[in-house]
Each structure stands twice: as C-alpha cells, then as structure tokens.
Design an enzyme around this catalytic site. Sequence first.
Site, PDB file in Angstrom:
ATOM      1  N   CYS A   1     -13.601 102.549  46.053  1.00  0.00           N
ATOM      2  CA  CYS A   1     -12.606 102.528  47.127  1.00  0.00           C
ATOM      3  C   CYS A   1     -13.204 103.169  48.379  1.00  0.00           C
ATOM      4  CB  CYS A   1     -11.338 103.280  46.732  1.00  0.00           C
ATOM      5  SG  CYS A   1     -10.163 103.335  48.111  1.00  0.00           S
TER       6      CYS A   1
ATOM      7  N   ASN B   1     -15.699  95.086  45.829  1.00  0.00           N
ATOM      8  CA  ASN B   1     -14.623  95.777  46.529  1.00  0.00           C
ATOM      9  C   ASN B   1     -14.814  95.463  48.015  1.00  0.00           C
ATOM     10  OD1 ASN B   1     -12.585  97.629  47.343  1.00  0.00           O
ATOM     11  ND2 ASN B   1     -13.013  98.908  45.553  1.00  0.00           N
ATOM     12  N   THR B   2     -14.005  96.039  48.862  1.00  0.00           N
ATOM     13  CA  THR B   2     -14.060  95.683  50.285  1.00  0.00           C
ATOM     14  C   THR B   2     -15.303  96.245  50.976  1.00  0.00           C
ATOM     15  OG1 THR B   2     -12.709  97.610  50.767  1.00  0.00           O
ATOM     16  CG2 THR B   2     -11.565  95.493  50.572  1.00  0.00           C
TER      17      THR B   2
END
Lengths: 256, 303
Positions: free
Chosen positions: B132, B194-195
């Site tokens: 994250c 993930n981003t």
Amino acid sequence: MKEVHNFTIIQRIEHGERYFALVLAHGGTLQSPAPGQFVEALVEDCPGVMLRRPISVHDADPQAGTLTLMVQIVGRGTRKLATLREGDRLNLVYPLGHGFTTEGCKKPLLVGGGAGIAPLLLLAKTLQANEVQPTVLLGGRTAELIPARDAFASLCTLHTATDDGSLGHRGLVVEHPVFNDSYDMIYACGPTPMMKAVARSAAQRGVECEVSLENVMACGVGACLCCVTDTDHGHRCVCKDGPVFNIKNMRRWYEQ
Amino acid sequence: MNNDTLKVRLHNLQLKNPVLTASGTFGYGEEFADFVDLNRLGGFVVKGTTGSHREGNPYPRMVETPSGMLNSVGLQNGGVDKFCDEVYHRIKHLDTNVIVNVSGSSIEEYCEVASKIDALERVPAIELNISCPNVKCGGMSFGTDPGMAAQVVEAVRRVYSKTLIVKLSPNVTNIAEIAKAVEGAGADSVSLINTLLGMAIDIERRMPVMANITGGLSGPAVKPVAVRMVWQVAHAVKIPVVGLGGICTAEDAIEFMMAGATAVEVGTANFVDPTVTMKIVDGMEQFCKDHAINDINDIIGIV
C-alpha cells in the site's frame, strides 16, 4: 435496489450558460428516488474522463417514468454532458445515497445555492405531497446563477438573495430576513461555506437541519472510500452515508 | 465448451473462473450485490484489514487522471475484529471465494490479523498487502525490500495455514526479485500490481490535489506496466501469479493470462461499470468458445 440503465434524453431544458437540465426515461418503470438521492452518469467518448459524474436528482415523475437531472457545467465531464441533445443516450447508475428526511416536519425552510438548488425541487414537491408548505430561499452571485427559479416560484413562495443585488435581497442567504423566521427543519444544499453557515445558525437556534454534501466520487456505492467527509463519528462516505447528513452528527464538519 | 473451461487453481484455492475483484474497489462485496451475482465471481478480495480500526487519510483522497485515477485512502477500515464479528457473518454464506486483504504497520500486526482470519472457516485465502503506497508506516516499505518482504511473509506463514497470496508493489527496481523473495519465504501465490505512486497538482491553488500529497495510480493507464511486470514475475517464480492493473474487458483479462497470470483482479473498472465483472466472465467464456479453448489453463503464460 440500485440499477444501471441506459436512459434516453426526452427533453433538454436550458438554465442560462452554467446550467441545463435533462429529462430522461428508460422506457420501463422508474424507481421513485427519494429527494436528495443522486445518480452516477457515464460520460462517454470524452478523452480524459473515465469516472462517472455524480448528479443529484432534480425532479422525478414516477407515473410518467421520467427523471430530471440538473447539471452545472464545471469541467470536462459536465461540458461533454452539455453537448447531449434530445434522443441521445445517457447511462446512469441510480438511485444512490441517502436522501432528505421528509417525515414529521411541519414548517421547513429549504436553502439552496448554485448547483445545490437542484435537489430542492423534488424535496419541495415531496413535502407538498405530504401537505407541508415549504419556504424556499435560493442564493447565487447573480440572478443568472440561480437556476430553475420559475419551477420553484410556481410551487411556493420563493425568496432569493444575490451578491450583486440583481435579484431579491443583496447579500448572503443567511442574511436574508426570511432565514431568521422560525422553522422546525432547515434543509440546505449548496457551496460548503454556505451550508456550514446555515448549519452553525441552525445549531445555535436549536433547529433540526440536514445538509446535502458534494464531493469528488469514484464508486458512488461506498466501496472505494474516496469521497469521505469528517463527521463526529469519523470519516463517512458522502456517496453512501450521505449525501444528506443531519448536522447533529456534523459538529466537527461545520465548526471547521 | 463445458462448465470447467474457466476453472483455475491458486495453490489450494479452486476458482470457478479466473475473475476476482481488487481490494479497495469492491468493498465487502455487498456494495455490488444489486449489480452482480457475486456467486458468479471466481472470488472477491475485501477491503484492506488492519489490527485495529483506522480512519485513513484526510481528504481530498482522489483525483481523476488520464485513463485512470489517483487515490490516497490510507487503509480506512473497521479493524479485524469488526470484520470477524460483523462483516464475515453477512458474507460467509456466499458461494464464492472471499479473500481478505491483510494489511499492517508491523510484522506483529500482519500476524495478528492473519491468524484471526485463519480461524474463519469460509475465508480460504488472504492477500497479504505489503504494497500500500498510502500509509506512513508499513505497507509499501515492506514490499520494496526483498529482505523485509521475506521477513513479513515468513512470519505470517507461521501463523496462517491456508492459501497465502502476497500483493506486490510496482514501485521497485526489480519486481521479480521481490517475487522470488516472497516465494522463498512461503507464499503460495503473488498478486500484482498494486498502484503506482503518483501525484497531481492544482495549478490554480499551487497545491497538491490530494491531502496526502501523493497517491496510487490505477486504471487503464497502468495496464501495460502491469502486463509487463506479470510477464517478468511469471518467468521468475513457480507459484501462480494473479494479475491486475487496469483490467476493463475480457480481452484485457486474457492478455494478463497470456502474460502468465492464473487469475486476474478487476479494480477501478468497477467504478465505471458496476456490472463489469459479469461482462468479463461472459466475455472470457465467449473467447474460449470462439478460439476452441477447452481449458483456459492452456493459455496461461503462452507468451
């Protein structure tokens, strides 16, 4: 139940340069949206625009099967929506969010500003159907920026306030004499500073008050947690827990 | 074509089709129940869950960007106990795989959450979020260093008995190296990407658009980067890979599978079309039919 539908634009209503309204139908039975609920409109074929645009329901006629959206032209997405004409298609996810509470009030005041005027028309109509006569107070920088005045004026006594004095009281809505009359409910939708001023005054006077917030949104259903607002219970989604919030849980928001 | 054409397996996890949803884009499934038949999904990955309740980052948290969006939600969630005591009981009856995204700020927190989720009979897998980009402690800092990544996976492996998927960050020099490290530490599968860490500035206000300044980029804009990374990782590890990043159509999903993904996750596209996952499942079935594919496993990693 939330749905995704292709609607057809059956009428387009001009409200000056900044606003327009679209009357939509999808040919089937329309779910009755509660006043204050909104849709997420898909903006198609518009480079740079991917996410849907949240737009509040301005009016609805379940018998005729029509839904009316009033749109303020603010950016690329809404500029593209402004090019839509009668007969064009618009894909909507609806009805979304938690609307205004209309039960129980006897003497309500509706305060609107700018695009926040949109949901108040269906609210006024719903209240009238409950045999409650609302007082409506709309504000804007100029008369031109108070859309749909005629629709309100044909329903009830309409009071207005403009910054330049081009219509009604010169000044803010909270400075209008009618704002200080006694009410048992104040509904507000408009620019955040306006709604906070209304909320602070209502809290001071001990009048119940609901505000309809606006925010940039992605999912519209409470999944992505992008559109949160501060509340006394922490972050809450404007799309799912709102857009309408009772100010009794919003002290942290309106005192900022 | 038979009913088994789209069946795939992630270690011990059987999926009726390769379509999962990405954490943070699908809530707890319930939010989309009006739009999709959740039981037709291969599974869904619920919102990142931490040891205790988190309020997440201040707002604004999101900005739309060309073919994508930046978000900086910061793992807002009710905490693992609330998930186990409340949310779980609302979704445990579903005939699909409920996968919990496990997040934390320390190895202890990851382990606490993982062991509590391990006890839930109807949750057959976790996705360990070491990537994250929007939290100050933990999150991506575990996922950008092979040693740290291995350490957290090893620790969670000791307390978690079911299928352990580790979600990787693209914000690294060599994602294959991280994938190998977590494979060595006991991961059953890896999911990526993930981003991508990004930023947007409001030039009128001369300020970052998001309160947290930076955020994670998702949507079609990241898809080619994700396909490349899935391809690299699939060639570097033996465990199955879950591909995600900008998937909007069945064709996108097929592309990820040809790059080496055994399953895919659909994220940002759920915001544009809440029914998109059903269209992707249908489209993949149609693709198999049109191309005389009897078993979708036959196309995994063929590129």
